[in-house]
Structure formats: C-alpha cells, structure tokens
Scaffold this motif. Structure first.
Motif, short mmCIF file in Angstrom:
data_model
loop_
_atom_site.label_atom_id
_atom_site.label_comp_id
_atom_site.label_asym_id
_atom_site.label_seq_id
_atom_site.Cartn_x
_atom_site.Cartn_y
_atom_site.Cartn_z
N ARG A 103 -16.11 -8.92 0.90
CA ARG A 103 -15.70 -10.33 1.36
C ARG A 103 -14.27 -10.42 0.94
O ARG A 103 -13.80 -9.91 -0.19
N THR A 104 -13.50 -11.09 1.70
CA THR A 104 -12.18 -11.65 1.52
C THR A 104 -12.13 -12.41 0.30
O THR A 104 -12.99 -13.16 0.23
N GLY A 105 -11.24 -12.29 -0.48
CA GLY A 105 -10.80 -13.25 -1.61
C GLY A 105 -11.53 -12.52 -2.83
O GLY A 105 -11.55 -13.26 -3.62
N GLU A 106 -12.05 -11.22 -2.84
CA GLU A 106 -12.78 -11.09 -4.23
C GLU A 106 -12.26 -9.75 -4.63
O GLU A 106 -12.80 -9.02 -5.53
N GLY A 107 -11.01 -9.55 -4.40
CA GLY A 107 -10.04 -8.38 -5.09
C GLY A 107 -10.20 -6.94 -4.60
O GLY A 107 -9.63 -6.24 -5.05
N TYR A 108 -10.81 -6.91 -3.39
CA TYR A 108 -10.92 -5.57 -2.87
C TYR A 108 -9.50 -5.07 -2.16
O TYR A 108 -9.35 -4.07 -1.87
N ARG A 109 -8.99 -6.04 -1.53
CA ARG A 109 -7.75 -5.71 -0.99
C ARG A 109 -7.82 -4.72 0.13
O ARG A 109 -7.04 -3.78 0.20
N PHE A 110 -8.78 -4.87 0.95
CA PHE A 110 -9.19 -4.14 1.93
C PHE A 110 -8.26 -4.34 3.19
O PHE A 110 -7.82 -5.36 3.38
N HIS A 111 -8.38 -3.33 4.22
CA HIS A 111 -7.41 -3.52 5.35
C HIS A 111 -8.31 -3.48 6.49
O HIS A 111 -9.27 -2.33 6.52
N ASP B 56 -5.60 -11.98 -5.08
CA ASP B 56 -6.89 -11.81 -4.69
C ASP B 56 -7.23 -12.93 -3.47
O ASP B 56 -8.46 -12.63 -2.70
N LYS B 57 -6.78 -14.16 -3.67
CA LYS B 57 -7.15 -15.04 -2.54
C LYS B 57 -6.20 -15.11 -1.47
O LYS B 57 -6.19 -16.18 -0.64
N LEU C 80 -9.17 -19.67 0.38
CA LEU C 80 -8.03 -18.58 0.61
C LEU C 80 -6.89 -19.14 1.31
O LEU C 80 -6.73 -20.13 1.97
N ARG D 284 0.93 -1.09 -0.09
CA ARG D 284 0.05 0.20 0.04
C ARG D 284 0.92 1.14 0.07
O ARG D 284 1.35 1.81 0.93
N LEU E 126 -2.92 -6.52 0.06
CA LEU E 126 -3.80 -7.83 0.09
C LEU E 126 -5.08 -7.62 0.92
O LEU E 126 -5.18 -6.74 1.69
N ASP E 127 -5.81 -8.60 1.02
CA ASP E 127 -6.94 -8.48 2.08
C ASP E 127 -6.18 -8.52 3.53
O ASP E 127 -5.65 -9.69 3.44
N SER E 128 -6.19 -7.65 4.10
CA SER E 128 -5.37 -7.50 5.29
C SER E 128 -5.97 -7.24 6.61
O SER E 128 -6.85 -6.46 6.77
#
Lengths: 294, 385, 200
Positions: B226-234, A54-55, A98, A21, A74-76
């Motif tokens: 939702r995790t795993g759907e490309g949003y790359r959120f924190h 993404d996963k 995941l 980021r 990443l989703d973090s």
C-alpha cells in the motif's frame, strides 16, 4: 606534471543518492538534458522540506520526464500517456495523508493530458504538478508539442512551427491553481526552493521548468548544446515574482520571465467537499475512509 | 472476511439493476468511485454519490472516461477498493486503462451497461456487442474476467463477486450488464453483512527491504503493497521484472505476459461460473448470457414442451471462456444454439471450443430490444432435426 | 395473483407513472410472495412529455422482460390512451383517469373502468397523489393483488412525511373502485364504457 587523481573515500555518496533508485542507474537521459537537474532540485527540496518520504508518492505520465517516477526512491507510479493527474487525483482522494507529486513533461501534461490539468486546477486538487517543459516530444524523436514556439523546426514541423502555443503559467492561473511558478534549469536554487514551498502548500500547485533538449530540439534548430542552453537561460531570464502571467509568454529565443507568479490560499477539493457535505448532511456525514476498506 | 456493515443495505428491495449494482459495490467494500455520465449506466454512480457520504468514501465525477478509469487505479494503489461505470462509447475510451490495470495487476471493477452500438448507437436500448471488446479491447496480450448478470439480484450478487475475483486474481473485472438488466426493476434481497463473503486485498507481509512487488506467489499472483507505508515500490505500464523495474528483455516480456494470462487458468476451467439445466439428455444446448439467457430459458421451456431435448448452458463468467466444458459437451450433443444481442461474438468462442464436433448455430440480433423467444425456439427446432 | 399478468401504466411526466407501476410491482414481489418485473421507457421520449412503465406479475420467475400486449392498461393522459389502447390484449382491462382521457372507441370485449383520480386527489388537498388514487382504483377493479400488499407497498414507496396522505389516496381510489364494481355487478355488468361518468 603529476596527474591529479580523484580519490573517492569509502562510503562516500552523493547527498541525493538516498532519494534515487541507484540500482537503476545509469538513467536514460541524454548528456545536457535538463531533466536530471530538475530531479536533483527535487531531491534537495525533499531533503530540505523534511517531509516524511514514506508519505510522498510520485506519479508520472509518459515521455522523457515520465521516467522520473522510475528513478525516485518513493512510492512511484509510471502511468499512461497524459493521465498522471487523474491517477494522482484518485490516489490523493483515497488517502489524503499522502503528498502526491505529479512529475511529467509538456506534451504529456498539456497536449494529451491538457483536459485533466485544467480540471484538477479548477478543483484545486491538492497535487503538486511539476512540468519539465522542453518544448518538444523528446522520447518519440522531437515532434512539436503545444509549447513549441513559432519558427522552431521539429520532426513534425520540418518547415517551422507556426501554431500559437499555450502559456502554461497563464493557463494554470486561469484554471484556478493555488500556486504557479516558472524557472529554468539554470535557476537550481530558486527551483529547489519553489519545490520545497509547494511541498508545504495546500491545493493545486504548478511549477513549470524550462529545460533543454540538446539532442533533438537544439540540434535541429542549431541552438548548440546543453551549455548553450544554460547561457541562453542565464542571459534571457528576468526574475519577476508576481508578474501577470498573461505577460509571461515564451518564444524561440526571446525573454524568459521566471519567478513565482501566483501564491494564493483557496480551499482545496477535500475542504470544499467536507464543507458541503457537512452543510447538507450534518452529523450523518461520515468522513471518507476510502483506503481503510480493505 | 465478512462485509463491512456500514455499506450493506440489508433488506428486501425493489431495485433496478443499476441501483442493485451500486449496492453491490458498497457491500463489496468499494469506497471510491469515479465516473462520467453516460446512459444507461449513470444511475449506478448517481446512487453511489448519494449513498457514499453517509458510508464514508469518495465519489468524484471526472472530466471524461479516461480520467475516471485511471483515477480508480490511483485510489486502489492508495488502498481503496474502487470502480467505474460506463457504457459503449465510454468503455471504448477506457480501453487503455484496462490494459494498464492488467499490466500493473491492479484489482478494480469496470461496469459496462451495454447499449446498442457502434458509436453512439442506441443510448437507451440494450445490446451485448461489447463482449469481445471486454476481452480484447486493449492492446497486447492480457487476461480479464467478465461477468454477465441477468437480473437486478445478480447485479448485486455478481458485483460482489467481481470485486472478490479482482482481489483474488489482481485483474480488472468487467461487469457486463446491458440496458435491459440495468433498467429492469425486480426484487433484490440484500443479506446481512455476516452473510456476505468479502475477499480482502492480499498485502505483503514481508518487510520493505525484502519485498518484490511482482514476485508471484504459487498461484501466480503477487502480493500488493500500500502506498505510504514505506515500501517505496515502483509500478509501471512498461514491461517490468519482479522488482517492478522496466525491463525490455524478451525473456522478461515472455515471463510477465504469460503469467498475466496463466494466473486466470483456474477460472477458465474448473471454477468458471455457469448455470446449466437438462444437459444430461440434451440434443441441443442453448449457450447464452445476460438478459438473453432469460429469453433463451423461455425458448428452452417451449422446446421441451414440444418434446425437444434442449439444455441450458448459461455463461456467468463469459471471460475466461469455459472452453473445456463446451468442448466436453460438444462430444455428445447435436448442436449449440447461441443467441446474443450482437451479430456474432461469443458464438465464435463456442465454435472454437466445439471444434467441429457439434453444429454451432448463431441467433444474432443487432440490439435495441431482446430476442423474440420464438426466434430462438425456431433455431432450437432447426438444430434438433 | 395469476400465472402471468402484464400491465402498462402510462401518462405524462410528473404524474408519478413510474411510482404507480413500482408500487404494483413491489406489492406483488415483496408483499405477496410473487414475482414482478418492471421496465420503463427511457431516452428522449421519457425526458419529454410522456411517461410509461410496464410491470409483469407472475407466480413464477419472469423470463421475458417486456410487455407487448398488456392485460391491463392504466392511462392518465389522452396521448397515452391513443398510443397504447390499441395494444391491449383482447379481453383486457382499461383503467382511465376519466377527466383526462376521453374514450372514443374500444374494441368489444375490453372492460373499461373510469375514475376521476385527479378530482379525488384534489379532495385530499394534493393533486400529486393522483397516481396513488389510480393504484387504489386499480387494486379494487382488477382484484389481482391483495389490497393489504398494495397498501404496504404504497407506505414503503413514499417518504415518511407523505405516508399518511398517500395511504388516504390509496384508500380513496380503492373505495371508489369497489363501489363501482359493486354497482356494475348489481346491474349485471362488468366494466363498460357506459360506466364512465364523462360519457353521460
């Protein structure tokens, strides 16, 4: 003499930038700290492993290393102190698609979170746990952790630490981990490769990375700066893949055995669950679709 | 949206509160539970462990309540509806993660089958002494919702409500049961799936590049990803801005924490769940909740039969506390009588809301059994004088 | 069903005390359109030797959940009898497994009915159904619930493979009770200690 100028061409970027980021830079880590080096290795591993980013979810606890999740694009998830592993456990089980990576420090994973670590390893939960071991609680000012070697001065051991320490790799193996390795931040190539390896390995995988804390640990112990730590790692490390983990104890300034110590195939938690339920319930067993319920 | 038929055990059953609560979780769509054994709550997850493999989902017995209370949050961010179950000592251990759920706005349900405390207390006997802990137990300012069933049927119905409210407001919801209700067996009617309303999770419709995880909608609640759907959120437990990034500024803290409380305002006032009777002519109003509300009802009947104008105000949502409704009543009644299985918890809220306009009389009980209806009756008689 | 009847069933662990109480409650609440609330003793005392459950039956919603002085006490062990008999309401009914319980003295006004439930169960080949024999007997001597409702509750409370056996057990207990009540009526008595075979 004409001064040399470094021209950065337009559009040039560090190859790791897409994994970070960048809008959160600069990061909070001190000069000479090894955490950034491990993150570099991790991004390399992500790149080389060709996993679908993404996963990949990354989960951290609290502490200097706990901030890694916040910088990874990443989703973090930056959770509570010591509880990254149970959070990751819930995440993995609710959506097995995941790839869940736990990235945290020695204090977080082994003192306050030690119980979760051994149980996740016992279950062979399909998690990749990376522990940056700087042998101290750095975020809070350099107190003793469960890996602080004897004779080391810390904020809470002003006359020197004396408690026996955990040998993290032996602990991981004994608790049931499928994969156990240790490197230092000097061993960037090997560390990247190990990280890449665990992204393709099923089951509970554990990588310990020895990493310097120049600001607190080294300064207080007159051990020099980040560069001195690299020199020490280089000089004291012995690569011994497959070494019995029980022999791989660490001390203040002694030998550092590094390498991949354990790489075994065991059914992971979800495989065991499916097998048992199928045996007990036959066709009545419905595979989990926990994450599809809403 | 209606309930997924796979989880709904439609029919007429004879169930205890713990088992009915479990059926409520399944009907609500919960497909993930993490627990740690503790009396008198364990039956909820025991039944879940037995039911879930044929419904499709996960039960995991964790190593402690700290683990259970955060494993559910990992599951929620992975897309599941999830809950954990405990009693006093375990509830104490879960406090930090109730704060995490509040701060990260993670919809999830905590079931607390209350027993006598403090500490190990009375493991097999009822209490209602975790009511303040449910509201204030974690550090910092935040809001939660707490529901108080008084029968196995309500353990089923309100568990569904708990999940629905947690999705609507994105807060942890506490099911504040007690040992008596949890272990009491009565008729429980489970309707057809199409008779059960389910609140689905509100996921963002924005593309990843436009999505800001903590940008609230008009109702002050943000949409989830939702995790795993490309949003790359924190997501972080640190004070964070609308992007979800840590931000230590006083302004961000103020904005975030005020919103965490303000988003519950609709529930505090107009939409609070309560059950009232005979308030029109009441001189004395008995405010009670959970199992105590049944005993209180008996006392109210006895009082009425003696010609005392007693009314009933039963809290179903104990939190947010319906302060406005109590305040309004306080202007026209003589007194409130507040029986509870603790030495005075919700009575403090009643006092606060009544603000001196009416007498507030606690009928405290240290727990271990329910009140004798006569004790409450005596307090009503006294209050009516 | 009456406005409010309080029942306690007690014995030792393994006798199916809780199931017996649940069948009674279920009959009232599900098959007879009334209300029933069952509670039971938990904790160390329940994990050990003794077991007891309370059921309240009513034609109106039940508010107070516990039973202090039951109208009907069903006992299947001496210990349960010793512990709970003094709590019986004056004019109440005591139902005892007569080969396991020796009735020493009862306050006057208590009607006592004895049944050799274990023996009757053994005659069916399975001692474990003694609790359902007791339920059948309870149904006949108290006449509190519709026998059909009780029978349906029995069928609904046991695994399908055990249904036939349990219904036989219920019928056997019920018939024994009906005969006993009939005999006593001919003698012009209600239940009384002298009706107990072990007393002779």
């Amino acid at each position: 003499m004409t001064p040399t100028t470094l021209e950065i061409p337009d559009g040039a970027q560090n190859p790791v930038e897409p994994f970070l980021r960048m809008d959160r830079m600069p990061h909070i880590w001190c000069p000479g700290c090894g955490i950034g080096t491990t993150v570099n290795c991790f991004t390399r591993a992500l790149l080389d492993s060709k996993v679908n980013l993404d996963k990949v979810a990354i989960v951290s606890g609290i502490g200097c290393t706990g901030r890694v999740a916040g910088y990874a694009r990443l989703d973090s998830f930056h959770t509570t102190h010591g509880r990254a592993i149970p959070f990751a456990t819930g995440m993995k089980l609710a959506n097995p698609e995941l790839q869940v990576v736990v990235y945290s420090g020695d204090g977080d994973l082994f003192a306050i979170g030690g119980n979760h670590f051994i149980h996740a390893a016992r279950r062979n939960m399909d998690l990749k746990v990376i522990c940056v071991n700087n042998m101290t609680y750095a975020m809070t000012g350099g107190q003793s952790s469960s890996t602080t070697p004897a004779h080391v001065i810390s904020a809470t051991a002003p006359y020197g630490a004396f408690e026996p320490t955990f040998n993290l790799v032996a602990l991981a193996e004994a608790a049931g981990a499928s994969y156990v390795a240790r490197w230092t931040t000097y061993h960037v190539k090997q560390l990247s490769r190990s990280m890449e390896e665990v992204l393709h390995k099923k089951g509970f995988c554990f990588i310990e990375v020895l990493s310097p804390c120049p600001t607190l640990y080294q300064r207080r112990n007159k051990m020099g700066d980040g560069l001195d730590a690299m020199k020490y790692y280089k000089q004291a490390s012995k690569i011994r893949n497959g070494a019995p983990t029980g022999e791989c104890t660490l001390s203040k300034s002694g030998e550092i055995v590094v390498g991949k110590f354990v790489d075994r195939d065991r059914p992971d938690y979800l495989e065991l669950l499916r097998a048992q339920m199928t045996e007990a319930l036959g066709e009545r067993y419905v595979e989990s679709e926990a994450s599809c319920s809403c | 949206m209606h309930a997924d038929p796979k989880g709904v055990l439609t029919g007429v059953h004879f169930l205890d509160g713990d088992h009915a609560c479990c059926e409520g979780t399944l009907a609500a769509g919960a497909r993930f539970a993490a627990g740690y054994p503790i009396t008198p709550s364990t039956e909820v997850v025991e039944r879940f462990a037995s039911r879930i493999p044929t419904v499709g989902g996960i039960f995991i017995q964790m190593e402690d309540e700290l683990a259970a209370s955060i494993a559910i949050q990992g599951a929620v961010w992975a897309g599941a509806k999830a809950f954990t179950v405990t009693s006093g000592p375990g509830f104490s251990l879960m406090m930090e993660h109730i704060g995490l759920a509040a701060m990260t706005e993670t919809p999830c349900v905590f079931v607390d089958v209350q027993r006598g405390g403090p500490s190990t207390g009375l493991p097999t006997l009822p209490g209602q002494a975790d009511m303040m802990q449910a509201r204030w137990g974690s550090h910092g300012d935040y809001g939660i919702i707490a529901l108080c069933p008084n029968s196995p049927q309500e353990c089923f119905d309100l568990t569904i409500q708990a999940f629905n409210l947690s999705e609507e407001f994105r807060v942890p919801v506490m099911m504040m049961m007690d040992e008596c209700v949890g272990h009491m067996t009565e008729k429980v009617v489970i309707p057809e799936p199409d008779q059960i309303e389910i609140t689905p999770r509100r996921y963002t419709k924005l593309p990843p590049e436009e999505y800001r995880p903590f940008e609230p909608r008009e109702d002050l609640v943000p949409d989830m990803a939702r995790t795993g759907e490309g949003y790359r959120f924190h997501i972080t437990g640190l004070t964070h801005d609308e992007r979800g990034y840590p931000n230590m500024s006083v302004e961000t803290q103020d904005r975030l924490v005020r919103r965490l409380l303000a988003k519950l305002n609709p529930l505090a006032n107009g939409r609070s769940l309560c059950e009232t009777e005979n308030l029109e002519d009441a001189d004395v109003v008995v405010v009670s909740y959970g199992i105590t509300s049944r005993v209180a009802q008996r006392a109210i009947q006895l009082a009425r039969s003696r010609g005392i104008r007693a009314g009933k105000f039963r809290l179903i949502t104990a939190w947010p506390f319906p302060a406005e409704r109590i305040r309004e009543l306080a202007g026209r009644v003589k007194a409130f009588v507040v029986p509870e299985l603790n030495l005075g918890q919700m009575v403090l809220e009643v006092e606060r809301a009544a603000a001196g306009q009416a007498k507030v009389i606690p009928v405290s009980h240290a727990g271990g059994t329910v009140h004798n209806p006569d004790t409450i009756l005596n307090a009503i008689v006294e209050a009516a004088r | 069903m009456q406005l409010l009847t309080e029942i306690r069933v007690a014995g030792f662990g393994g006798q199916g005390v809780i199931l017996a109480a649940a069948v009674i409650g279920k009959a009232a609440a599900i098959y007879q359109g009334g209300y029933a609330t069952m509670t039971q003793a938990f904790g160390p005392e329940a994990r050990g030797g003794s077991s007891s459950a309370q059921v309240i039956l009513s034609t109106e919603p039940i508010l107070y959940p516990y039973v202090a002085h039951p109208d009907v006490l069903v006992v299947m062990s001496q210990e349960a009898y010793t512990r709970f008999a003094p709590q019986l309401k004056p004019g109440g009914i005591l139902i005892a497994e007569q080969e396991l319980v020796h009735i020493d003295k009862m306050p006057s006004g208590i009607r006592v009915y004895g049944v050799p439930a274990t023996r009757l169960a053994e005659e069916l080949g399975r001692k474990v159904v003694l609790n359902i024999v007791m339920v059948g007997f309870f149904g006949a001597v108290t006449n509190l619930l519709d026998p059909d409702a009780l029978r349906k509750a029995v069928a609904d409370s046991v695994p399908p493979a055990m249904q036939k056996l349990n219904l036989q057990a219920f019928d056997k207990g019920f018939e024994y009770g009906a005969t006993l009540v009939h005999t006593l009526a001919e003698k012009g008595e209600e239940g009384h200690p002298v009706s107990m075979e072990t007393e002779s």
